[in-house]
Write a protein that holds these residues in place. Structure first.
Motif, PDB file in Angstrom:
ATOM      1  N   CYS A  11      10.301  70.334 -37.446  1.00  0.00           N
ATOM      2  CA  CYS A  11      10.072  69.667 -36.192  1.00  0.00           C
ATOM      3  C   CYS A  11      11.080  68.518 -35.864  1.00  0.00           C
ATOM      4  O   CYS A  11      10.569  67.661 -35.315  1.00  0.00           O
ATOM      5  N   ARG A  12      12.025  68.526 -36.414  1.00  0.00           N
ATOM      6  CA  ARG A  12      13.201  67.251 -36.326  1.00  0.00           C
ATOM      7  C   ARG A  12      13.975  67.801 -35.146  1.00  0.00           C
ATOM      8  O   ARG A  12      14.579  66.957 -34.540  1.00  0.00           O
ATOM      9  N   MET A  38      19.681  74.634 -41.091  1.00  0.00           N
ATOM     10  CA  MET A  38      19.296  74.634 -39.591  1.00  0.00           C
ATOM     11  C   MET A  38      17.958  75.058 -39.449  1.00  0.00           C
ATOM     12  O   MET A  38      16.880  74.494 -38.639  1.00  0.00           O
ATOM     13  N   ILE A  39      17.522  76.015 -40.079  1.00  0.00           N
ATOM     14  CA  ILE A  39      16.072  76.550 -40.230  1.00  0.00           C
ATOM     15  C   ILE A  39      15.118  75.581 -40.434  1.00  0.00           C
ATOM     16  O   ILE A  39      13.838  75.214 -39.925  1.00  0.00           O
ATOM     17  N   ARG A  40      15.560  74.780 -41.778  1.00  0.00           N
ATOM     18  CA  ARG A  40      14.572  73.832 -42.447  1.00  0.00           C
ATOM     19  C   ARG A  40      14.611  72.604 -41.212  1.00  0.00           C
ATOM     20  O   ARG A  40      13.258  72.150 -41.085  1.00  0.00           O
ATOM     21  N   MET A  41      15.522  72.397 -40.587  1.00  0.00           N
ATOM     22  CA  MET A  41      15.499  71.280 -39.638  1.00  0.00           C
ATOM     23  C   MET A  41      14.420  71.664 -38.482  1.00  0.00           C
ATOM     24  O   MET A  41      13.566  70.788 -38.069  1.00  0.00           O
ATOM     25  N   ALA A  42      14.421  72.997 -38.065  1.00  0.00           N
ATOM     26  CA  ALA A  42      13.567  73.448 -36.745  1.00  0.00           C
ATOM     27  C   ALA A  42      12.236  73.567 -37.457  1.00  0.00           C
ATOM     28  O   ALA A  42      11.211  73.018 -36.712  1.00  0.00           O
ATOM     29  N   LEU A  43      11.956  73.912 -38.556  1.00  0.00           N
ATOM     30  CA  LEU A  43      10.571  74.121 -39.296  1.00  0.00           C
ATOM     31  C   LEU A  43       9.986  72.793 -39.413  1.00  0.00           C
ATOM     32  O   LEU A  43       8.819  72.468 -39.131  1.00  0.00           O
ATOM     33  N   MET A  68      18.910  67.452 -47.408  1.00  0.00           N
ATOM     34  CA  MET A  68      19.947  67.667 -46.313  1.00  0.00           C
ATOM     35  C   MET A  68      19.524  67.901 -45.051  1.00  0.00           C
ATOM     36  O   MET A  68      20.159  67.214 -43.981  1.00  0.00           O
ATOM     37  N   ALA A  69      18.592  68.529 -45.069  1.00  0.00           N
ATOM     38  CA  ALA A  69      18.286  68.842 -43.416  1.00  0.00           C
ATOM     39  C   ALA A  69      17.652  67.453 -42.895  1.00  0.00           C
ATOM     40  O   ALA A  69      18.015  67.056 -41.506  1.00  0.00           O
ATOM     41  N   ALA A  70      17.071  66.679 -43.454  1.00  0.00           N
ATOM     42  CA  ALA A  70      16.594  65.403 -43.111  1.00  0.00           C
ATOM     43  C   ALA A  70      17.673  64.608 -42.741  1.00  0.00           C
ATOM     44  O   ALA A  70      17.607  63.737 -41.892  1.00  0.00           O
ATOM     45  N   GLY A  71      18.888  64.454 -43.706  1.00  0.00           N
ATOM     46  CA  GLY A  71      20.066  63.670 -43.378  1.00  0.00           C
ATOM     47  C   GLY A  71      20.763  64.114 -42.207  1.00  0.00           C
ATOM     48  O   GLY A  71      20.987  63.245 -41.323  1.00  0.00           O
TER      49      GLY A  71
END
Length: 307
Positions: free
Chosen positions: A131-132, A124-129, A96-99
């Motif tokens: 590096c996207r 949100m945090i997974r996206m930041a971790l 979901m974060a990648a999407g």
């Protein structure tokens, strides 16, 4: 008479949707996403991610308060609201974060701030971790960030998985949950009280088997252990807003997250529940805007409505 639930259609079910004029559909990561873009187009981008079982309507109270300061981008997560139902991989946290990252890239949006409510905070945090995204700050609103522990872990995820895998269960749940009293009970169980308009929007959502299936799919497939394990690598300022009246996420969890994330600080609100951004948007907006100034996402000189 047996009620036959149906999938959501924006032209039919979105006639009274908040900020409907700001809605558009964007193709990314193999899905058609429902996205709303609001506020001053000349200002920095601020992305809003709702939680499990919710949709863009949940930001309706915050939008007018944040719009003078930002270009707001709100979206329905995969399978939620009016965004297309995804494959299982896009209901898992990394997928979901990648999407969402692919969607923002497709739209050319580079957010200066991101806010996530409940499970949206984990995305949100997974996206930041990963590096996207590289925002100046992250705002977790009653974030669902801690792995389930004890007996709950042995019951909740397997139960959600069982319900998700049974193709009849989302339809049955949508049929039963579409009653107004059932929706009001679900919201009350979060510790929140919201207005009649908000209740009606949630009723629209839970009457959709696809929306229900997406919510169950998220609950069934999410593993927050890797997120907790990686939290120490977060290098973006993180504001953890928690509410003492939240019956879904304990406010004490915010302090546990702060102990894991070196960039985190906690803001405690009292007397409100899990949907505090819908209950008291003015109070939440004040906290968010102060944080935005603290991290340099907006400045006093530039932080003025256009015109």
């Amino acid at each position: 008479m047996f009620f036959a639930p149906r999938s959501l259609d924006f032209e039919r079910d979105g006639q009274a949707w908040p900020n409907r004029d700001a809605s558009r559909f964007v193709r990314a990561a193999g899905l058609d996403w429902h996205v709303q873009m609001m506020g001053d187009a000349t200002k920095p981008a601020f992305v809003l991610l709702h939680g499990t079982g919710s949709a863009t309507h949940s930001w309706r109270g915050l939008v007018p308060l944040l719009a003078p300061h930002f270009r707001l981008v709100a979206l329905d997560l995969p399978g939620h609201g009016f965004t297309q139902r995804p494959p299982q991989s896009l209901l898992e946290l990394p997928g979901m974060a990648a999407g969402v990252c692919q969607l923002l890239q497709e739209m050319g949006v580079d957010p200066v701030l991101v806010a996530g409510h409940s499970a949206g905070a984990a995305v949100m945090i997974r996206m930041a971790l990963d590096c996207r995204i590289h925002p100046k700050g992250l705002v977790s609103l009653n974030g669902a960030l801690m792995p389930y522990g004890g007996e709950a872990a042995k019951v909740l995820s397997p139960l959600a998985k069982l319900l998700f895998l049974n193709p009849l269960m989302p339809r049955l749940f949508a049929w039963r949950a579409s009653e107004r009293a059932a929706v009001e009970r679900l919201i009350r169980n979060t510790g929140s009280t919201i207005d009649a308009e908000g209740v009606e929007h949630y009723r629209t959502l839970v009457a959709s088997p696809d929306h229900v299936a997406a919510a169950l799919g998220m609950m069934a497939s999410w593993d927050l252990q890797p997120l907790a394990r990686d939290m120490h690598m977060l290098d973006v300022p993180l504001l953890l807003v928690a509410n003492t009246g939240d019956k879904a996420i304990k406010s004490e969890d915010a302090f546990k997250v702060r102990a894991m994330a070196p960039t985190a600080k906690v803001e405690i609100m009292r007397g409100h529940g899990h949907l505090s951004h819908e209950e008291v948007p003015e109070a939440v907006a004040e906290i968010v805007l102060k944080f935005a100034r603290d991290v340099g996402a907006i400045t006093e000189a530039a932080d003025q409505p256009a015109g």
